[in-house]
Design a protein around this motif. Structure first.
Motif, PDB file in Angstrom:
ATOM      1  N   PHE A 418       0.851  -1.191   0.000  1.00  0.00           N
ATOM      2  CA  PHE A 418       0.000   0.000   0.000  1.00  0.00           C
ATOM      3  C   PHE A 418       0.887   1.242   0.000  1.00  0.00           C
ATOM      4  CE2 PHE A 418      -2.125   3.506   2.170  1.00  0.00           C
ATOM      5  CZ  PHE A 418      -3.321   3.575   1.459  1.00  0.00           C
ATOM      6  N   ASP A 421      -0.096   7.786  -4.012  1.00  0.00           N
ATOM      7  CA  ASP A 421       0.432   8.298  -5.276  1.00  0.00           C
ATOM      8  C   ASP A 421       0.762   9.780  -5.140  1.00  0.00           C
ATOM      9  OD1 ASP A 421      -1.968   9.686  -5.435  1.00  0.00           O
ATOM     10  OD2 ASP A 421      -2.884   8.268  -6.833  1.00  0.00           O
ATOM     11  N   ASP A 425      -3.484   9.989  -3.097  1.00  0.00           N
ATOM     12  CA  ASP A 425      -4.535   8.970  -3.082  1.00  0.00           C
ATOM     13  C   ASP A 425      -3.920   7.588  -2.866  1.00  0.00           C
ATOM     14  OD1 ASP A 425      -6.558  10.855  -3.641  1.00  0.00           O
ATOM     15  OD2 ASP A 425      -6.064  10.780  -5.783  1.00  0.00           O
ATOM     16  N   ALA A 427      -3.089   3.626  -3.167  1.00  0.00           N
ATOM     17  CA  ALA A 427      -2.917   2.666  -4.256  1.00  0.00           C
ATOM     18  C   ALA A 427      -2.292   1.399  -3.698  1.00  0.00           C
ATOM     19  CB  ALA A 427      -2.041   3.254  -5.356  1.00  0.00           C
ATOM     20  N   THR A 429      -0.018  -1.938  -4.938  1.00  0.00           N
ATOM     21  CA  THR A 429       0.783  -2.559  -5.987  1.00  0.00           C
ATOM     22  C   THR A 429       0.929  -4.040  -5.686  1.00  0.00           C
ATOM     23  OG1 THR A 429       2.013  -0.505  -6.342  1.00  0.00           O
ATOM     24  CG2 THR A 429       2.998  -2.533  -7.186  1.00  0.00           C
ATOM     25  N   THR A 467      -0.609  -2.016 -10.400  1.00  0.00           N
ATOM     26  CA  THR A 467      -0.894  -0.969  -9.426  1.00  0.00           C
ATOM     27  C   THR A 467      -2.329  -0.510  -9.623  1.00  0.00           C
ATOM     28  OG1 THR A 467       1.411  -0.243  -9.346  1.00  0.00           O
ATOM     29  CG2 THR A 467      -0.251   1.296  -8.551  1.00  0.00           C
ATOM     30  N   LEU A 468      -3.112  -0.596  -8.561  1.00  0.00           N
ATOM     31  CA  LEU A 468      -4.538  -0.311  -8.639  1.00  0.00           C
ATOM     32  C   LEU A 468      -4.918   0.703  -7.578  1.00  0.00           C
ATOM     33  CD1 LEU A 468      -5.646  -4.042  -8.860  1.00  0.00           C
ATOM     34  CD2 LEU A 468      -5.463  -2.461 -10.770  1.00  0.00           C
ATOM     35  N   PRO A 469      -5.877   1.566  -7.876  1.00  0.00           N
ATOM     36  CA  PRO A 469      -6.310   2.541  -6.867  1.00  0.00           C
ATOM     37  C   PRO A 469      -7.045   1.865  -5.715  1.00  0.00           C
ATOM     38  CG  PRO A 469      -7.730   2.641  -8.793  1.00  0.00           C
ATOM     39  CD  PRO A 469      -6.604   1.713  -9.147  1.00  0.00           C
ATOM     40  N   TRP A 470      -6.858   2.406  -4.526  1.00  0.00           N
ATOM     41  CA  TRP A 470      -7.594   1.933  -3.345  1.00  0.00           C
ATOM     42  C   TRP A 470      -8.412   3.114  -2.831  1.00  0.00           C
ATOM     43  CZ3 TRP A 470      -8.865  -2.580  -1.317  1.00  0.00           C
ATOM     44  CH2 TRP A 470      -9.419  -2.609  -0.039  1.00  0.00           C
ATOM     45  N   THR A 471      -9.717   3.027  -2.962  1.00  0.00           N
ATOM     46  CA  THR A 471     -10.579   4.175  -2.681  1.00  0.00           C
ATOM     47  C   THR A 471     -11.212   4.145  -1.303  1.00  0.00           C
ATOM     48  OG1 THR A 471     -12.440   3.024  -3.740  1.00  0.00           O
ATOM     49  CG2 THR A 471     -11.109   4.479  -5.127  1.00  0.00           C
ATOM     50  N   SER A 501       2.893   6.605   4.300  1.00  0.00           N
ATOM     51  CA  SER A 501       1.787   6.259   3.410  1.00  0.00           C
ATOM     52  C   SER A 501       0.473   6.066   4.149  1.00  0.00           C
ATOM     53  CB  SER A 501       2.113   4.973   2.637  1.00  0.00           C
ATOM     54  OG  SER A 501       3.291   5.113   1.881  1.00  0.00           O
TER      55      SER A 501
END
Length: 684
Positions: A418, A421, A425, A427, A429, A467-471, A501
């Motif tokens: 975790f 970015d 925000d 993210a 990986t 790598t994906l966003p974590w909302t 982070s």
């Protein structure tokens, strides 16, 4: 009068060993290893004891979360290496969880606790679980290192070297690995003189050695033979173990024990095992006792070799989980304690060797017979049984690689990290090893919601990174992994790229200026002040105006700067004293500067709540000026003064970035000139 319960010498509560000694100093970090694992127990009991938390999750709710966050954020490292079959659990991402993959299993139980003035090494048989610490009969040894310590420094350095090798069985390119190594580096550099060298202990009545078992390493039996102090082997061996090689096997450890003992004259091997009384044994004509051991232990190499069996007397019906080997002759005794079961894998003589950790105490009865007897008294109590009058029913070994029922996360799954970015925000990986893997889905912890699945990956022979966003508000501590059509789920732990982070607890986000002033100006601990603040919020029915700055006072005339400066002055002085105080870790300094109740949070609150740009600029300049007066004093074991001062200087540069560029003519020229001169002076 109530009876006082006193602990027997050599006995105690394992959790007490996590409590910092009186002069230990501030917590620096902890690394630990375990086979089975309970994340909640480790976090709420072990770490809480190590950190000296005053609150608990059951009674104190938000105050506990705040105190935990505050104290964990200051650590250089908190990390646990767990066998991949048991590496799971919801947790705070302030500490790392790492899976270990071996041909055998990661079975070592080592805890390295580091405070600024003391290091504690704990090696034993207990896993980091509720059962291991509160239910089972276990054995452990503690070595304390500090200035003037008499403990063998070789054991400390051998343990740190072992922990370096242990983490190599995990994901080596994880950002958690440098944190692990950094703490070990600190111990080796700063604490290597805490203790005594072998040459200074030649005539001591007790010596302590480490005994580590590793794949392709020296076996436990060969190490015991090397450690044994006499020219000929011991006369007796007493073994306590809950697990043995399966009944159908050769049971190679039996032969190794006989080879360890002297080869001429009478020798004795005694086995101390758990037992159960057979229900209705008299009516059924059965033997009364069932020993949890295979009858292959009865094998002897010659007529002068005698084998004896004993049933361990388990206090309060505690399950036996202690492991040990006691060797003795007319003068010496050697006592091995730790994680190694009396199995081929546990002692490093099988085709699959485990990762194991043990301490060995070498006692000289001629120099101190009382001490030898005192240590001998810690061996589990037992009573003799006739091997011809028992049933042989070995306990199923759930600590063997070939008998584990839990699903291990395949090596295809590398690290999950975790991070934030560039826009701040969240993210995640995901690192995959590449190659082929059966279909899988990743489930958000505690739900059946699919977050990612294998259809999103393309076949590749090299590593793959996604790598994906974590909302969501809070980062995940891991993902449940469903492999193929299996019902059981594996666990993929998530670690953080860096402590920066992590978002703060909701209770500490965007605190009002008045609250920050109260926190910084108070000498009370953060969690206590925040508990009062939260209680007032509840009492006022969540009325935000109760803690906001009075709008009538904010709209003032010519003396608004004086009013605000008076309110800030005490808090700024306290803040400076807090910032300049020597700190044992850079993480603690960063928390003071950038944490949710740190200097930058105060600056952001000033910029956010100031009535005018002129007020904001003036107060930020006063803050920067106060920071520049910080008098950092060099202190042994603390962050270097030049680094400390440089971090303060970098923060002042960030404070300047909060000045509003669109102030225009609303800001008096003399005030703007003053503000610019202050920042030019403090940023050099």
């Amino acid at each position: 009068m109530a009876k006082r319960k006193t602990e027997r010498e050599g006995f105690g509560k394992l959790l007490d060993a996590w409590v910092p000694p009186k002069e230990a100093g501030e917590p620096i970090g902890v690394v630990a290893t375990s086979f089975t694992f309970d994340a909640a127990f480790f976090e709420e009991e072990c770490l809480a004891s190590f950190l000296g938390l005053e609150t608990n999750p059951t009674d104190d709710g938000p105050a506990y979360l705040i105190e935990r966050e505050d104290k964990l954020a200051r650590l250089q490292c908190a990390s646990v290496l767990v066998d991949v079959h048991h590496c799971r659990g919801t947790r705070s991402l302030r500490w790392d969880l790492l899976p270990a993959r071996l041909p055998g299993i990661q079975h070592a139980k080592v805890c390295l606790l580091v405070w600024s003035n003391q290091v504690r090494v704990m090696i034993g048989s207990a896993n980091l679980t509720e059962d291991g610490y509160r239910r089972n009969l276990e054995v452990f040894g503690v070595l304390d290192y500090h200035v003037g310590s008499k403990m063998p420094v070789e054991c400390l350095l051998q343990t740190t070297n072992f922990l370096r090798r242990a983490i190599s069985y995990s994901v080596t390119d994880t950002p958690a690995a440098p944190r692990w190594y950094k703490l070990l580096d600190r111990v080796e550099e700063d604490c290597s003189s805490w203790g005594t060298m072998a040459a200074d202990r030649k005539r001591a009545p007790v010596q302590v050695e480490t005994l580590f078992v590793e794949p392709a390493g020296e076996s436990g039996f060969d190490q015991l033979k090397r450690i044994w102090p006499a020219g000929v082997g011991p006369k007796t061996a007493d073994i306590v173990s809950p697990f043995f090689d399966p009944p159908e096997s050769k049971n190679a450890p039996v032969d190794e024990v006989w080879r360890l003992l002297r080869q001429r004259g009478e020798v004795t091997a005694g086995y101390h095992v758990a037992s159960e009384e057979c229900s209705g044994w008299e009516e059924l004509g059965h033997h009364r006792w069932s020993l949890q051991a295979p009858d292959s232990l009865r094998r002897t190499p010659r007529s002068s070799a005698v084998v004896e069996f004993n049933q361990v007397l388990l206090p309060d019906a505690r399950p036996l989980h202690a492991k040990g080997i006691w060797l003795q002759d007319d003068r010496y005794a050697v006592y091995q304690i730790g994680s190694s079961n009396f199995t081929s894998a546990g002692m490093g003589i099988g085709k699959r060797s485990n990762l194991e950790a043990n301490l060995v105490y070498v006692l000289d009865g001629k120099r101190d017979e009382r001490l030898l007897k005192a240590v001998e008294a810690t061996f589990p109590k037992s009573e003799s049984v006739d091997p011809d009058e028992v049933n042989w029913q070995p306990k199923a070994n759930d600590e063997d690689a070939e008998s584990l029922s839990q699903i291990a996360l395949p090596a295809f799954f590398g690290d999950a990290v975790f991070s934030l970015d560039t826009a701040g925000d969240g993210a995640i990986t995901l690192h995959f090893a590449g190659g082929n893997c059966e279909p899988f889905v990743l489930l958000i912890e505690g739900t059946d919601k699919i977050w990612f699945d294998s259809s999103c990956l393309e076949a590749s022979q090299s590593s793959i990174t996604q790598t994906l966003p974590w909302t969501k508000t809070r980062p995940p501590s891991g993902f449940e992994v469903r492999l193929g059509d299996r019902d059981a789920l594996a666990w993929w732990p998530v670690n953080v790229e860096s402590s920066n982070s992590l978002p703060p607890p909701d209770e500490l986000k965007d605190l009002p200026l008045d609250v920050l002033l109260n926190l910084l100006g108070s000498s009370r601990p953060l969690h206590r002040v925040m508990a009062d603040y939260l209680a007032k919020q509840i009492k006022s029915d969540h009325d935000e105006t109760a803690t906001a700055i009075d709008p009538h006072k904010r709209v003032d005339t010519s003396d608004f700067l004086l009013q605000r400066t008076r309110r800030l002055s005490w808090a700024l002085t306290k803040m400076r004293l807090r910032v300049e105080r020597p700190t044992a870790t850079i993480e603690t300094l960063n928390w003071r500067l950038y944490g949710p109740v740190g200097v930058f949070a105060l600056a952001e609150a000033i910029a956010r709540e100031a009535t005018t740009s002129a007020e904001s600029a003036f107060l930020l300049a006063e803050l920067a000026l106060e920071l520049s007066r910080a008098d950092v004093v060099a202190t042994t074991g603390c962050v270097d003064v030049s680094i400390h001062r440089n971090e303060i200087s970098k923060l002042n540069d960030k404070l300047r970035s909060l000045l509003k560029d669109d102030a225009g003519d609303s800001e008096p020229a003399n005030l703007r000139a003053y503000v610019e001169s202050v920042f030019d002076e403090v940023i050099q």
